[in-house]
Each structure stands twice: as C-alpha cells, then as structure tokens.
Design an enzyme around this catalytic site. Structure first.
Site, PDB file in Angstrom:
ATOM      1  N   ASN A 141       0.834  -1.203   0.000  1.00 36.93           N
ATOM      2  CA  ASN A 141       0.000   0.000   0.000  1.00 36.93           C
ATOM      3  C   ASN A 141       0.868   1.251   0.000  1.00 36.93           C
ATOM      4  O   ASN A 141       2.098   1.182  -0.082  1.00 36.93           O
ATOM      5  CB  ASN A 141      -0.923  -0.019   1.222  1.00 36.93           C
ATOM      6  CG  ASN A 141      -0.151   0.212   2.510  1.00 36.93           C
ATOM      7  OD1 ASN A 141       0.890  -0.397   2.734  1.00 36.93           O
ATOM      8  ND2 ASN A 141      -0.653   1.082   3.362  1.00 36.93           N
ATOM      9  N   CYS A 185       1.890   3.265   2.244  1.00 35.69           N
ATOM     10  CA  CYS A 185       2.910   3.415   3.286  1.00 35.69           C
ATOM     11  C   CYS A 185       3.682   2.127   3.538  1.00 35.69           C
ATOM     12  O   CYS A 185       4.422   2.039   4.522  1.00 35.69           O
ATOM     13  CB  CYS A 185       2.280   3.919   4.580  1.00 35.69           C
ATOM     14  SG  CYS A 185       1.494   5.535   4.411  1.00 35.69           S
ATOM     15  N   GLU A 226       3.056  -0.816   4.644  1.00 32.86           N
ATOM     16  CA  GLU A 226       2.893  -1.685   5.808  1.00 32.86           C
ATOM     17  C   GLU A 226       1.670  -2.596   5.726  1.00 32.86           C
ATOM     18  O   GLU A 226       1.538  -3.534   6.510  1.00 32.86           O
ATOM     19  CB  GLU A 226       2.820  -0.840   7.089  1.00 32.86           C
ATOM     20  CG  GLU A 226       1.436  -0.358   7.507  1.00 32.86           C
ATOM     21  CD  GLU A 226       0.880   0.771   6.638  1.00 32.86           C
ATOM     22  OE1 GLU A 226      -0.204   1.275   6.927  1.00 32.86           O
ATOM     23  OE2 GLU A 226       1.543   1.148   5.658  1.00 32.86           O
TER      24      GLU A 226
END
Length: 764
Positions: A460, A462, A464
C-alpha cells in the site's frame, strides 16, 4: 491540580462592563480589549496572569517570562483572540532544547482558546453531551447512527468525559488535533467519545456502553491512536474509515479504466491506494496484432497521476497513489526515470509514488553481479502461456528460467541488464527523490496466510498493509490503529491489544467501502492493522537503545501474541473470517505463516504459542491479517510521542508548517536525553536490525524509512574525514532484504555540507 479552568473560560481577560464605562476608560488612557462577543471592556491584567499561571502549572517554566514577553505587545483595541495568539507566540519563542516545556504551555493556551470560542458559539463547553449530539445530528455534522443510543445512555456517556485530558497536548499536537480532526464547535473529548460510541454500536445492547467506555478511555488517554480516516470521518455522515487500499490492473482497457475509477473513489474518500500495473504490456509490445504499438505502462501511470491531482480528497490535499511494477517488467528503466526533469514531459508522472516489487531471484543476481532479463508480460503470456504477475518463490524461478531459455526463439521483446547496475539506478533514484519504495515480493507472500486464495501483488501507500488482491474481484482494504507505547506500561499490553483488535473488527462492520471490490475484500478477509508508535520513547524510559534487540523482541512478541489471541477470541465469539478454511492459520501456522516449532525455538514464552495454535485451529481467527505498523508521522504529534517504531530524527527541532515553524521535542527528552538515539546520527544497520526483529512478530508489514547522513565523521568516530559512500547504502539495503524485512519505505538523505537542526525526513 490545575487552576479552575471553567472560571478562566467564563471570565476571559476583561471585566463585564457597559459602554459608558468603556468610554470613560478610554478617556482615562486605559487599554480596551475587544472580546469574542464583540463587546469591549478595559484590560484586566490580573486575569491574563491567572490564565498564564494556569497554562504554566506543573511545567518546568517561569510564568513571569511569558507575562513580560506579552506586555510589549498590548495596545488599545486589542482583541482577546490577539492576546491569546500573542501569548502562544511568546511561549513558542521561549521554547528551546533547555526549556522544551514551553510547547506544552502553548498547547494549553491553544486549547483554552478553543474552549472560549466554543463557549461563545454554543453557550456552554463540556457538560451537556446529549444536547451536543442532538444538535450536531440536526445540523448534519454527526452521523445519525449515534442516536442508536438513548438520551439516558448519552447522558451517562457524557459523565465519562475527562476535560483534563485536553491539557496533555503540546502545541503541535493541539493544532493538528483541532485543525485536522475536530468539527466546527466540537471539543476534543466530545470527538473521542462520539467515536467510541459509534465503534461500540455493533456490540450487544447490554454490553455496548461497557465497551464504549473502554474505547473512550483508551483513545482519550492516548493509549490507542485511531488512524486519520477513523478519527476524522467516523462521526460524519457517510464518512469512509479505511486507510489503505490496493488494486491490481489487468491488461485490457476495461480493467484499466475500472481501476482508475476505483482509485478516484478511494481518493475522494481520503484513502491512500497502491495500484499494481505489472500485467500491462510493455512499450513496443503488439496491440490488436500490430507490432510495436503499445506505449507501455507510463501513459496509464500518467492517467493515475492526473486522477490523483483531479480528485483531491475533497480539496484537502492531492490524492495519494503508489504505483507498483515488478522488477522483471521491460518498462522498469523508464519507470525509474518518470520523475526526472529530463526527457519527454508527456511520459512523466511527478505526483505518484513509485514502488518496485522485487523477487528474491533478482536480489541474488544483484549480490552475484549476474545478468537480469526484462520482459514483456503480454508476450510471455502469449508465447509461453506464463502469467508472471502472480508468481513468486520457486514457481517464479522455474517460470523465469523457462523464459530465459526461450529468448530469441519465442521471446523477442526483452532486454538484458546487469542486475547490480540496475540496482544502482534504483539507489540513484532513491537518493535523488526518496523513492521508489521497495516491496520484497517473496518475503511478503511467504508470510501470507491466504496463499490458498490468491497472492499479494505489492504494498500500500505506506508499505505496511497488504493482502490478497484479485483484479475485478478483491481490492485490499485495511483499517488501522496504533498503540502508543510511550503511554503504556508492560502490564497494559494485553488489555490494550485486546481493545485495539475489537475496535478494528467493529470498524469493518460499520464502514461503507467506496466500491464493490473493497467490500468483497472486507467481507472475505476482514483485514485489520494494529500498529505501534513511540518505540523510541519506550526505549528511552527504560534506558534502552535500538541495539537492545532482546528487549525489543520481547515487547513485540507480547504485542503479536495478544493481538493474535484477541482475534482468536473474537472468532470464538463471532466466527472466523470466511476464507479461514485452507489458510495457513487453519493449518496451525502462526504469525508470518511460521510453524509452532519456530516459536518453540525463538519465543520467550513458547508454551502460550503452542496453545494459541491449537485454539486457532479449533475456534478459527476473526481477521486474516492483524498487525501492521504504519508511519503515523502526523498522528504521533497528536499522540505526543515519536512516530512509528523508528528513532526520532533529533532530540529537538523545528518543523516547518504553513504558518511558520513549530518546536518538536520527544516527551522524555528532559530526563532521558542521553538514551535518545537521534536518527540523523544513528547507523541505519541498527534500524534495519531492529525492524527485522520486530517483523518476526508482525504478520503484515512495517513502514521502514532509512535516513543516511552524508556528512563526514557522523558514523565513523575514529575516522573524522570519512563519510558515507554509495557502497554503505547498498550494503544496508541488501541487509534489509537478507534479514527478512518486507519493504523499504522512503530513503532519506541528510546532504553533505547542509546539515541543519530541522526535520527533513518527515513522511506524509
């Protein structure tokens, strides 16, 4: 105890006087103050002093310094709001490394101003929560589902409000809280309480107030941090609560434009999205039988880029899109150049965040300086019947060897490169722009508990959060919270983890996904992400450092265990996620799809893991993915702790905001500053080792930023003339792969000869 807050709010800085008295005061040379109500009155300095004393109470500051700084700024006709702003500015000017508590004084003054504004507009502050709810629903501010609760229940809930929790914020946290999360004329504790009540409304009628109170106290006391979409959108009608999405595009126009539309829907609702484009045919591929007709992935990425700009999250900010491409794709070199200034501007995309999805086989070839072959997925599919995109591990390696054995005979469109030289190009782009992100596909998919039901194409926004994605069927979506380790004792971990998992599981049932594939994914996988922030604070409080890997491992073993156990207990209560049968969870494998024997050898308390594996096989598990550590850069400011699990950039620095600079200091810097390892001088190998240790207990991913300081002597005390070289950065990136990290988020650089005491490394 603080001085009586309500008395200060009601009195303000001036006397209640009539106009004739004001005129006399002006003629006598007194300073008049214009109040928020529009009336005027003579200045009452004693009341300023009372507010100053209240704001400074309990902090290591001298209130007289704030008073004396203000006196030079008073003038006839000044407004009470200007006085308040001047007090705040004075406090901020006094804040430095030796007196960091002034930022708390400024934060309290900001909250005081909020209270006063609310009193003027509403006629009351805290004290009538049920009336506030009813009024906000009528005005369309609150989701009417809050009226699931009776007036009596709302009055009881209102009695839980602790206004003193409003006073725990420093200036950066107070400003972000009020500007980003609160609705007009809404107070912080009302926002937290309303969120808690809505999160608890799916509970049974006889237990929902019990859980609502537990949720409220954990959120308001800053032990659990709700992700931005939940805290900002849960209370408003039709608000989207999901933080993270991933979609994957097939190689046809219908799929391409369908996912561009879905990306727009996600952006409209404030979510971040990862878009995997690896299936799209490469530049020079054939289209409708015409050779050399395809423009490759870049034109479609440019459409995604422009969609992110056009659908700008309701005017708040541009959409946030990361575009993922597998490392074997023929367009990788141009993909690396799409954000440079040189070249054809029609094939540039400056507003997306590129990520490369990297196979272990590529990394091995980088290590051994071997050749790597870039290919066109369309030709590979047509000529060899191999769909490369879903393959990883041994299956990918077998397919790739078949492809390389058929170069020139069946595969005509390809390019051979030196794997290490290509990796150097990746590094060069990272040093210049901070990107591309790196997603290690094999590590991600080996740890995927749902191998029986699909594969994970990338990460995604970010890096994570991720799970299975199927074009035109399932789009990954995930809701997030974070544990604030700075405010937790070891004895709190079990109860807070249990609450966090319950909050997120409830969120799935009350959210409205922005498109069908996201709803399908929610229903099938029930993916959640319990994260953490404030690890640097947790370590400093215990006089530990980032090389105390055993203690870090024990902490995250406890978090991993209690979150996983909580999901199992929810499954026992509510049922397992629909794709559970056949999953690795159902086979007795635990976090990271690891066998129980791994936990017997590596866990500090192996017996509880043995029992948990048996319980999950018996009762199921409620959520397919449970833990994920986000960067939470902004929300950590609201929480008053360091961001994520990374070292703090600096013990004290000024962050650049639109209205100027704001002082930032980790909360435990005063007492434990010598244990604060500043990221700007910490060798990143230590960061990678710590993240790899944490990753063992986190079933999804961790947002791992790396910060490299290029100034001389920073990492080499015995060699003051030596600075970091490209080889050092290369070794650290290779180490992140070798140690099992799943992704590398931003790569940040502190430039040689431009070292400053300010943050240049903040994500989001």
């Amino acid at each position: 105890m603080l001085l009586d807050t309500q008395e200060n709010i009601n009195s303000g800085y001036s006397y209640q006087t009539n106009h004739s008295h004001n005129k006399e005061a002006k003629n006598a040379g007194q300073i008049e103050v214009i109040k928020r109500s529009g009336t005027s009155a003579p200045l009452d300095v004693t009341k300023i002093r009372k507010v100053v004393d209240w704001a400074c109470n309990g902090k290591e500051v001298n209130s007289i310094a704030l008073e004396s700084g203000l006196k030079t700024r008073l003038r006839h006709g000044i407004t009470t709001r200007e006085i308040q702003d001047n007090l705040i500015n004075c406090a901020l000017e006094l804040c430095d490394l030796d007196q960091p508590d002034w930022r708390y004084v400024a934060g309290r003054l900001h909250i005081w101003s909020l209270w006063k504004e609310t009193l003027v507009h509403r006629g009351y502050n805290y004290g009538n929560y049920a009336q506030t709810v009813q009024s906000f629903v009528e005005q369309g501010k609150y989701d009417e589902r809050i009226l699931t609760y009776s007036t009596t229940e709302l009055e009881e809930a209102g009695s839980w409000i602790n206004a003193d929790w409003d006073l725990d914020y420093d200036y950066a946290g107070a400003v972000l809280l009020t500007s980003r999360y609160l609705l007009p004329q809404e107070l912080p504790q009302e926002a937290f309480l309303t969120c808690a009540l809505l999160l608890a409304m799916v509970e049974s009628p006889d237990s929902r107030l019990y859980y609502a109170r537990k949720f409220y106290e954990a959120i308001a006391s800053r032990r659990i941090s709700l992700a931005t979409p939940i805290l900002a959108n849960l209370r408003i009608p039709n608000g989207s609560l999901t933080s993270c999405f991933i979609v994957s595009i097939d190689d046809n126009l219908e799929s391409i434009f369908r996912e561009i539309t879905n990306t727009a829907r996600i952006s409209k609702n404030g979510g971040g999205v990862g878009v995997n484009v690896s299936r799209i045919r490469a530049t020079g591929s054939s289209v409708m039988g015409k050779k050399n007709a395809s423009g490759g992935v870049i034109p479609w990425i440019k459409l995604l880029n422009d969609t992110a700009i056009a659908v700008n999250q309701g005017g708040r900010r541009a959409g946030a899109v990361t575009v993922g491409l597998d490392i074997w794709h023929l367009d990788v070199p141009e993909f690396l150049e799409m954000q440079t200034e040189n070249g054809d501007q029609r094939r540039k995309a400056y507003d997306v965040f590129p990520q490369l999805v990297i196979a272990d086989e590529f990394m091995r070839r980088v290590e051994n300086k071997q050749e790597w072959t870039l290919v066109d997925p369309f030709e590979v599919q047509n000529e060899l019947g191999i769909d490369l995109a879903p393959l990883w591990g041994v299956e990918f390696e077998k397919a790739y060897s078949i492809i390389e054995a058929n170069l020139e005979t069946k595969i005509k469109l390809y390019k051979k490169v030196n794997a290490r030289e290509l990796f150097k190009e990746i590094m060069r782009a990272q040093v210049e722009t901070g990107m591309p992100y790196l997603a290690f596909k094999d590590a991600i998919n080996k740890a995927n508990p749902n191998k029986h039901d699909g594969y994970i194409p990338g990460v995604n926004l970010c890096t994570e959060s991720f799970s299975n994605v199927t074009p035109n069927k399932y789009a990954h979506c995930c809701n997030l919270v974070s544990l604030n380790l700075a405010n937790l004792e070891d004895s709190d971990i079990e109860s807070v983890c249990t609450l966090a998992v319950r909050i997120l599981d409830n969120t799935i049932d009350i959210t409205i996904p922005p498109f069908e594939d996201a709803k399908n994914h929610n229903d099938r996988y029930r993916t959640i992400g319990v994260g953490a922030m404030g690890l640097a604070d947790w370590l400093a409080k215990r006089e530990l450092r980032y090389n105390n890997l055993s203690e870090i491992s024990d902490l995250f073993e406890n978090i991993g265990y209690h979150c996983t156990q909580a999901s199992m207990l929810l499954s026992k209560e509510r049922g397992a996620y629909p794709a559970f049968e056949g999953s690795d969870w159902s086979k007795g494998l635990l976090i990271g799809s690891k066998p129980v024997t791994w936990f017997e050898e590596n866990a500090s308390q192996p017996i509880r893991w043995q029992k948990l594996a048996i319980d999950i096989q018996k009762y199921g598990i409620r959520n397919s993915h449970i833990t994920a550590i986000a960067p939470n850069t902004s929300s950590s400011l609201v929480q008053g702790c360091t961001a994520s699990v990374l070292p703090v950039y600096s013990r004290f620095f000024y962050d650049k905001w639109a209205k100027g600079t704001v002082p930032i200091a980790p909360p435990y810097v005063q007492d434990k500053y010598w244990f604060y390892q500043e990221n700007k001088t910490l060798h990143q190998d230590q960061v990678v080792s710590a993240i790899a240790t944490i990753q063992q207990w986190i079933d999804t991913g961790i947002s791992m930023e790396l910060l490299f300081n290029l100034n001389q002597g920073v990492y080499f005390a015995d060699e003051p003339e030596r600075s970091l070289k490209a080889k050092d950065i290369f070794d650290t990136l290779m180490m992140s792969w070798e140690k099992g990290c799943k992704a590398v988020y931003y790569v940040r650089i502190v430039q040689r000869d431009s070292f400053k005491e300010e943050c240049t490394a903040c994500a989001n």
